[in-house]
Design a protein around this motif. Structure first.
Motif: not given
Length: 168
Positions: A136-143, A126-132
């Motif tokens: 890429q987009r300047g925003r993100g989501r994590i569960t 999750g943290p790696v995917m959020l960082a990506d």
């Protein structure tokens, strides 16, 4: 402490620091930024790797039965997740807003004494995917998952989805 906060007026962010955050300073800022924090009974915060843990006093969250009030416990779980994301962002050198998008809670046993809540990513990546996503987009989501333990007894499991908003 009486709050001088006003509806619709954002509280100033805690300035970013070099290196590791001081959790005592963060908790003090949190109590000023979110007035109800002072009534939640947070005695200590600890951060180890991808896990944020709170030690809490039951007394401020007692219900009419002398156990933990579900509404207070779910508010604590939601806020713990928000803190996890905010502290994670700070460690990345990012000052972005975080909001909870959705949450769910399941109670397993009554909370009968002081307790601890533990928060960690639902998915270890999750943290790696959020960082990506942030890159890429300047925003993100994590569960994130939150678990409340009274001694060794799991009393509450919660899951929350937290959104990091684009920089203003």
């Amino acid at each position: 402490m009486a709050s001088s906060r006003e509806a619709g007026v954002a509280y100033p962010r805690l300035p970013l620091t070099e290196g590791s955050d001081d959790l005592v300073a963060f908790q003090q800022w949190l109590g000023e930024a979110i007035p109800m924090v002072g009534a939640l009974g947070i005695m200590q915060m600890d951060r180890q790797g991808d896990t944020l843990t709170w030690q809490l006093s039951l007394k401020p969250s007692l219900n009419d039965k002398g156990t933990g009030f579900g509404g207070a416990l779910t508010a604590q779980a939601t806020l713990l997740g928000w803190c996890w994301v905010t502290l994670w962002l700070r460690a990345q050198g990012r000052a972005q807003d975080v909001v909870v998008a959705e949450s769910s809670h399941r109670f397993h046993a009554p909370v009968t004494a002081d307790y601890r809540m533990v928060c960690s990513p639902h998915d270890s990546q999750g943290p790696v995917m959020l960082a990506d996503k942030l890159q890429q987009r300047g925003r993100g989501r994590i569960t994130l998952d939150q678990k409340l333990y009274c001694g060794n007894t799991l009393c509450l499991e919660a899951t929350g989805s937290y959104v990091v908003l684009p920089e203003a």
